[in-house]
Design a protein around this motif. Sequence first.
Motif, PDB file in Angstrom:
ATOM      1  N   LEU A  67       0.818  -1.215   0.000  1.00  0.00           N
ATOM      2  CA  LEU A  67       0.000   0.000   0.000  1.00  0.00           C
ATOM      3  C   LEU A  67       0.853   1.267   0.000  1.00  0.00           C
ATOM      4  CD1 LEU A  67      -2.774  -1.065   2.536  1.00  0.00           C
ATOM      5  CD2 LEU A  67      -3.011  -0.773   0.059  1.00  0.00           C
ATOM      6  N   THR A  68       2.122   1.154   0.406  1.00  0.00           N
ATOM      7  CA  THR A  68       3.007   2.317   0.419  1.00  0.00           C
ATOM      8  C   THR A  68       3.190   2.868  -0.985  1.00  0.00           C
ATOM      9  OG1 THR A  68       4.198   1.436   2.345  1.00  0.00           O
ATOM     10  CG2 THR A  68       5.298   3.153   1.062  1.00  0.00           C
ATOM     11  N   GLY A  69       3.449   1.980  -1.941  1.00  0.00           N
ATOM     12  CA  GLY A  69       3.613   2.408  -3.330  1.00  0.00           C
ATOM     13  C   GLY A  69       2.329   2.974  -3.898  1.00  0.00           C
ATOM     14  N   PHE A  70       1.210   2.329  -3.575  1.00  0.00           N
ATOM     15  CA  PHE A  70      -0.084   2.807  -4.045  1.00  0.00           C
ATOM     16  C   PHE A  70      -0.360   4.213  -3.518  1.00  0.00           C
ATOM     17  CE2 PHE A  70      -4.625   3.298  -3.005  1.00  0.00           C
ATOM     18  CZ  PHE A  70      -5.158   3.298  -4.290  1.00  0.00           C
ATOM     19  N   ASN A  71      -0.065   4.433  -2.243  1.00  0.00           N
ATOM     20  CA  ASN A  71      -0.318   5.738  -1.645  1.00  0.00           C
ATOM     21  C   ASN A  71       0.605   6.801  -2.223  1.00  0.00           C
ATOM     22  OD1 ASN A  71      -2.067   7.041   0.256  1.00  0.00           O
ATOM     23  ND2 ASN A  71      -0.294   7.380   1.570  1.00  0.00           N
ATOM     24  N   SER A  79       6.937  15.537 -10.040  1.00  0.00           N
ATOM     25  CA  SER A  79       6.764  16.948 -10.389  1.00  0.00           C
ATOM     26  C   SER A  79       6.793  17.200 -11.889  1.00  0.00           C
ATOM     27  CB  SER A  79       7.856  17.781  -9.710  1.00  0.00           C
ATOM     28  OG  SER A  79       9.140  17.298 -10.081  1.00  0.00           O
ATOM     29  N   THR A  80       7.341  16.276 -12.659  1.00  0.00           N
ATOM     30  CA  THR A  80       7.428  16.423 -14.122  1.00  0.00           C
ATOM     31  C   THR A  80       6.925  15.141 -14.780  1.00  0.00           C
ATOM     32  OG1 THR A  80       9.661  15.489 -14.294  1.00  0.00           O
ATOM     33  CG2 THR A  80       9.494  17.871 -13.804  1.00  0.00           C
ATOM     34  N   PRO A  81       6.600  15.194 -16.072  1.00  0.00           N
ATOM     35  CA  PRO A  81       6.159  13.967 -16.764  1.00  0.00           C
ATOM     36  C   PRO A  81       7.166  12.827 -16.654  1.00  0.00           C
ATOM     37  CG  PRO A  81       5.664  15.885 -18.098  1.00  0.00           C
ATOM     38  CD  PRO A  81       6.472  16.387 -16.932  1.00  0.00           C
ATOM     39  N   THR A  82       8.454  13.148 -16.736  1.00  0.00           N
ATOM     40  CA  THR A  82       9.484  12.109 -16.632  1.00  0.00           C
ATOM     41  C   THR A  82       9.438  11.424 -15.277  1.00  0.00           C
ATOM     42  OG1 THR A  82      10.962  13.249 -18.164  1.00  0.00           O
ATOM     43  CG2 THR A  82      11.973  11.653 -16.675  1.00  0.00           C
ATOM     44  N   PHE A  83       9.383  12.215 -14.215  1.00  0.00           N
ATOM     45  CA  PHE A  83       9.354  11.639 -12.875  1.00  0.00           C
ATOM     46  C   PHE A  83       8.032  10.927 -12.596  1.00  0.00           C
ATOM     47  CE2 PHE A  83      12.847  14.686 -11.893  1.00  0.00           C
ATOM     48  CZ  PHE A  83      13.769  13.750 -11.476  1.00  0.00           C
ATOM     49  N   LYS A  84       6.951  11.380 -13.208  1.00  0.00           N
ATOM     50  CA  LYS A  84       5.680  10.688 -13.043  1.00  0.00           C
ATOM     51  C   LYS A  84       5.739   9.290 -13.663  1.00  0.00           C
ATOM     52  CE  LYS A  84       2.724  14.794 -12.714  1.00  0.00           C
ATOM     53  NZ  LYS A  84       1.683  15.609 -13.355  1.00  0.00           N
ATOM     54  N   ILE A  85       6.324   9.204 -14.858  1.00  0.00           N
ATOM     55  CA  ILE A  85       6.453   7.901 -15.521  1.00  0.00           C
ATOM     56  C   ILE A  85       7.354   6.979 -14.707  1.00  0.00           C
ATOM     57  CG2 ILE A  85       7.370   6.728 -17.556  1.00  0.00           C
ATOM     58  CD1 ILE A  85       6.502   9.209 -19.183  1.00  0.00           C
ATOM     59  N   LEU A  86       8.502   7.514 -14.264  1.00  0.00           N
ATOM     60  CA  LEU A  86       9.432   6.712 -13.453  1.00  0.00           C
ATOM     61  C   LEU A  86       8.774   6.257 -12.152  1.00  0.00           C
ATOM     62  CD1 LEU A  86      12.746   8.739 -13.943  1.00  0.00           C
ATOM     63  CD2 LEU A  86      12.235   6.460 -14.838  1.00  0.00           C
ATOM     64  N   ALA A  87       8.008   7.153 -11.524  1.00  0.00           N
ATOM     65  CA  ALA A  87       7.342   6.813 -10.265  1.00  0.00           C
ATOM     66  C   ALA A  87       6.307   5.718 -10.467  1.00  0.00           C
ATOM     67  CB  ALA A  87       6.692   8.051  -9.660  1.00  0.00           C
ATOM     68  N   VAL A  88       5.543   5.810 -11.541  1.00  0.00           N
ATOM     69  CA  VAL A  88       4.527   4.788 -11.824  1.00  0.00           C
ATOM     70  C   VAL A  88       5.187   3.432 -12.043  1.00  0.00           C
ATOM     71  CG1 VAL A  88       2.836   4.008 -13.521  1.00  0.00           C
ATOM     72  CG2 VAL A  88       2.790   6.374 -12.727  1.00  0.00           C
ATOM     73  N   LEU A  89       6.240   3.388 -12.859  1.00  0.00           N
ATOM     74  CA  LEU A  89       6.908   2.122 -13.150  1.00  0.00           C
ATOM     75  C   LEU A  89       7.595   1.551 -11.908  1.00  0.00           C
ATOM     76  CD1 LEU A  89       8.452   3.062 -16.618  1.00  0.00           C
ATOM     77  CD2 LEU A  89       6.530   1.514 -16.197  1.00  0.00           C
ATOM     78  N   ALA A  90       8.287   2.427 -11.169  1.00  0.00           N
ATOM     79  CA  ALA A  90       9.016   1.967  -9.979  1.00  0.00           C
ATOM     80  C   ALA A  90       8.059   1.457  -8.909  1.00  0.00           C
ATOM     81  CB  ALA A  90       9.873   3.107  -9.430  1.00  0.00           C
ATOM     82  N   ASN A  91       7.029   2.238  -8.614  1.00  0.00           N
ATOM     83  CA  ASN A  91       6.096   1.840  -7.559  1.00  0.00           C
ATOM     84  C   ASN A  91       5.223   0.665  -7.975  1.00  0.00           C
ATOM     85  OD1 ASN A  91       6.219   3.761  -5.093  1.00  0.00           O
ATOM     86  ND2 ASN A  91       6.370   5.145  -6.837  1.00  0.00           N
ATOM     87  N   ALA A  92       4.924   0.562  -9.273  1.00  0.00           N
ATOM     88  CA  ALA A  92       4.160  -0.603  -9.741  1.00  0.00           C
ATOM     89  C   ALA A  92       4.958  -1.882  -9.507  1.00  0.00           C
ATOM     90  CB  ALA A  92       3.823  -0.445 -11.221  1.00  0.00           C
ATOM     91  N   GLY A  93       6.254  -1.839  -9.840  1.00  0.00           N
ATOM     92  CA  GLY A  93       7.104  -3.002  -9.599  1.00  0.00           C
ATOM     93  C   GLY A  93       7.189  -3.338  -8.125  1.00  0.00           C
ATOM     94  N   GLU A  94       7.329  -2.314  -7.287  1.00  0.00           N
ATOM     95  CA  GLU A  94       7.423  -2.540  -5.850  1.00  0.00           C
ATOM     96  C   GLU A  94       6.115  -3.094  -5.288  1.00  0.00           C
ATOM     97  OE1 GLU A  94       7.609   0.743  -2.803  1.00  0.00           O
ATOM     98  OE2 GLU A  94       9.671   0.015  -2.626  1.00  0.00           O
ATOM     99  N   MET A  95       4.982  -2.614  -5.806  1.00  0.00           N
ATOM    100  CA  MET A  95       3.692  -3.116  -5.340  1.00  0.00           C
ATOM    101  C   MET A  95       3.527  -4.594  -5.674  1.00  0.00           C
ATOM    102  SD  MET A  95       1.384   0.194  -6.367  1.00  0.00           S
ATOM    103  CE  MET A  95      -0.195  -0.654  -6.249  1.00  0.00           C
ATOM    104  N   VAL A  96       3.938  -4.997  -6.874  1.00  0.00           N
ATOM    105  CA  VAL A  96       3.895  -6.414  -7.257  1.00  0.00           C
ATOM    106  C   VAL A  96       4.775  -7.226  -6.317  1.00  0.00           C
ATOM    107  CG1 VAL A  96       4.584  -8.078  -9.040  1.00  0.00           C
ATOM    108  CG2 VAL A  96       3.334  -6.002  -9.672  1.00  0.00           C
ATOM    109  N   TYR A  97       5.962  -6.700  -6.045  1.00  0.00           N
ATOM    110  CA  TYR A  97       6.907  -7.373  -5.147  1.00  0.00           C
ATOM    111  C   TYR A  97       6.285  -7.628  -3.782  1.00  0.00           C
ATOM    112  CZ  TYR A  97      10.780  -7.260  -1.706  1.00  0.00           C
ATOM    113  OH  TYR A  97      11.614  -7.494  -0.650  1.00  0.00           O
ATOM    114  N   PHE A  98       5.788  -6.594  -3.130  1.00  0.00           N
ATOM    115  CA  PHE A  98       5.280  -6.746  -1.773  1.00  0.00           C
ATOM    116  C   PHE A  98       3.968  -7.527  -1.742  1.00  0.00           C
ATOM    117  CE2 PHE A  98       7.945  -2.897  -0.734  1.00  0.00           C
ATOM    118  CZ  PHE A  98       8.799  -3.569   0.123  1.00  0.00           C
TER     119      PHE A  98
END
Length: 227
Positions: A67-71, A79-98
């Motif tokens: 839930l940490t990644g989801f939140n 703050s930027t489109p690049t960081f939004k894309i990176l955040a979505v991909l990174a947190n999606a992977g982490e959510m699958v992991y946990f």
Amino acid sequence: MNDTVDKLVIFLAKRDGIDKLVKTFQYVSKLVRWQVEATHPDVAQRFKQWEVASGLGRKAFRTGRFLTGFNALRRGPGSTPTFKILAVLANAGEMVYFFFDHFLWLSRIGTLDAKLAGRMSFISAFGESFGYIFFIIADFIIIKEGLEEERRLLTSSKEDTSKDATESVRKIRADRVMRLMAVAANAADFIIALADIEPNPFCNHAVTLGVSGLVSAWAGWYRNWPS
């Protein structure tokens, strides 16, 4: 002012603090087992049991961690489109992991079919390694931006020796150290995840896993230790 004991109590009150302590136990026991298994098999078996118990204990402590990644994505992915894309991909992977780590834990303690462990381990490790790639990329981008900002501030500070510029440089350097610790931890955990995804003599060697686990744990100690 907090002394060392106060700071240790604060550290261990955090879930991440407990995780890093038990992770240290897990990988120290792995290295000790590897060292003594040829000469003292009975001692090696005891450290094997400590390693397994530590690993299972860490999984129990991580219940609901997905839930940490989801939140993080819900509250503001970047703050930027690049960081939004990176955040979505990174947190999606982490959510699958946990998330799948819960099922891996349940299968290993016998609540679910033990045959599920291999599949759950693969899915969890794949999500983990996928997420780490994008966390590392994001940290390197921020480190690069910080270096550029620091150079700009240092250049301008030759003419303006204000406290604000000095404080800004100090904060940039402190943030860089924390991000380098995060990169070290994520890179070490990436190696551990590869051992589950694609077993090989290097990643699955006890020394590689032990050292990687300790690098990750101790980087976590540094990042979570109260200032």
